[in-house]
Design a protein around this motif. Structure first.
Motif, PDB file in Angstrom:
ATOM      1  N   ARG A   1      12.539  55.413  19.695  1.00 55.31           N
ATOM      2  CA  ARG A   1      12.506  54.969  18.507  1.00 55.31           C
ATOM      3  C   ARG A   1      11.276  53.840  18.823  1.00 55.31           C
ATOM      4  NH1 ARG A   1      17.582  53.331  15.637  1.00 55.31           N
ATOM      5  NH2 ARG A   1      15.926  52.811  13.510  1.00 55.31           N
ATOM      6  N   ALA A   2      10.338  53.666  17.659  1.00 54.36           N
ATOM      7  CA  ALA A   2       9.289  53.018  17.331  1.00 54.36           C
ATOM      8  C   ALA A   2      10.566  51.608  17.528  1.00 54.36           C
ATOM      9  CB  ALA A   2       8.876  53.402  16.771  1.00 54.36           C
ATOM     10  N   ASP A   3       9.454  50.708  17.210  1.00 51.87           N
ATOM     11  CA  ASP A   3       9.839  49.450  16.535  1.00 51.87           C
ATOM     12  C   ASP A   3       9.960  48.684  15.221  1.00 51.87           C
ATOM     13  OD1 ASP A   3      11.025  48.339  19.808  1.00 51.87           O
ATOM     14  OD2 ASP A   3       8.076  47.044  18.929  1.00 51.87           O
ATOM     15  N   SER A   4       9.000  49.871  14.414  1.00 52.66           N
ATOM     16  CA  SER A   4       9.340  49.665  13.020  1.00 52.66           C
ATOM     17  C   SER A   4      10.322  50.395  13.056  1.00 52.66           C
ATOM     18  CB  SER A   4       7.658  50.027  12.893  1.00 52.66           C
ATOM     19  OG  SER A   4       7.603  51.234  13.474  1.00 52.66           O
ATOM     20  N   CYS A   5      10.737  51.342  13.595  1.00 48.65           N
ATOM     21  CA  CYS A   5      11.768  52.066  12.694  1.00 48.65           C
ATOM     22  C   CYS A   5      12.507  51.153  12.963  1.00 48.65           C
ATOM     23  CB  CYS A   5      11.932  53.328  14.048  1.00 48.65           C
ATOM     24  SG  CYS A   5      12.693  54.884  13.597  1.00 48.65           S
TER      25      CYS A   5
ATOM     26  N   GLU B   1      12.948  47.781  12.658  1.00 50.28           N
ATOM     27  CA  GLU B   1      13.282  47.191  11.880  1.00 50.28           C
ATOM     28  C   GLU B   1      13.534  47.588  10.446  1.00 50.28           C
ATOM     29  OE1 GLU B   1       9.297  45.205  12.421  1.00 50.28           O
ATOM     30  OE2 GLU B   1       9.727  44.795  14.155  1.00 50.28           O
ATOM     31  N   GLN B   2      13.405  48.882  10.276  1.00 47.91           N
ATOM     32  CA  GLN B   2      13.316  49.283   8.982  1.00 47.91           C
ATOM     33  C   GLN B   2      14.266  49.817   9.571  1.00 47.91           C
ATOM     34  OE1 GLN B   2      10.021  52.044   7.993  1.00 47.91           O
ATOM     35  NE2 GLN B   2      11.223  52.300   5.342  1.00 47.91           N
ATOM     36  N   HIS B   3      15.463  51.227   9.858  1.00 49.04           N
ATOM     37  CA  HIS B   3      15.981  51.820   9.717  1.00 49.04           C
ATOM     38  C   HIS B   3      17.524  51.533  10.832  1.00 49.04           C
ATOM     39  CE1 HIS B   3      13.969  54.770   8.023  1.00 49.04           C
ATOM     40  NE2 HIS B   3      14.395  54.096   7.294  1.00 49.04           N
ATOM     41  N   GLY B   4      17.697  49.873  11.120  1.00 46.33           N
ATOM     42  CA  GLY B   4      18.691  48.871  11.894  1.00 46.33           C
ATOM     43  C   GLY B   4      19.019  50.084  12.923  1.00 46.33           C
ATOM     44  N   ASP B   5      20.179  50.521  13.396  1.00 42.67           N
ATOM     45  CA  ASP B   5      20.589  51.600  14.317  1.00 42.67           C
ATOM     46  C   ASP B   5      20.771  52.997  15.004  1.00 42.67           C
ATOM     47  OD1 ASP B   5      21.629  48.923  15.576  1.00 42.67           O
ATOM     48  OD2 ASP B   5      23.256  49.302  14.577  1.00 42.67           O
ATOM     49  N   SER B   6      20.374  53.579  12.892  1.00 45.99           N
ATOM     50  CA  SER B   6      20.631  54.596  13.189  1.00 45.99           C
ATOM     51  C   SER B   6      19.166  54.878  12.046  1.00 45.99           C
ATOM     52  CB  SER B   6      21.749  55.198  12.208  1.00 45.99           C
ATOM     53  OG  SER B   6      22.010  54.461  11.023  1.00 45.99           O
TER      54      SER B   6
END
Length: 131
Positions: free
Chosen positions: A71-75, A77-82
């Motif tokens: 997963r991308a870092d932005s993902c 950051e936006q959605h946490g662990d899932s």
């Protein structure tokens, strides 16, 4: 190329393999090495290439599953662990639509994302320079 038949076949076979993997993989921008050799009338090199290809072992594989990169870092950051759909973007929890990915140091370059990943190859013919 006429004086160095073995090297000619080696290079023609290399271009053949390159074009089998990517139709834009010819050694020249507007034409193929195979075309140049054929236009030159070097039938010895073309026959030797055909003999080489006929005696070479090859196989077609059907890719049944392709694993995407992490997963991308932005993902994260936006959605946490899932995240419901981390690739190639995320699903926005508010709209349910796929969001564009922000570029980060861990994201793969856009050129590495193949739209044909997992597509089964054509059956019954070899890919390569047209004759």
């Amino acid at each position: 190329m006429r004086d160095h038949l073995e090297q000619a076949v080696e290079v023609l076979a290399l271009e053949y393999t390159s074009m089998a993997l990517n139709e834009n993989g010819s050694f020249y921008p507007k034409e193929t090495l195979y075309t140049r050799v054929a236009e030159d009338g070097n039938t010895a090199a073309l026959r030797a290439l055909e003999d080489h290809l006929a005696s070479s072992e090859w196989a077609l594989y059907r890719i049944r599953r392709v694993f995407p990169p992490a997963r991308a870092d932005s993902c994260k950051e936006q959605h946490g662990d899932s995240c419901r759909s981390p690739w190639p973007g995320c699903i926005d929890p508010d709209t349910g639509e796929r969001t564009p990915r922000a570029r980060s140091g861990t994201d793969p370059p856009a050129a590495s994302r193949s739209p044909h990943a997992g597509t089964p190859p054509a059956r019954g013919r070899r890919a390569g320079p047209s004759r």
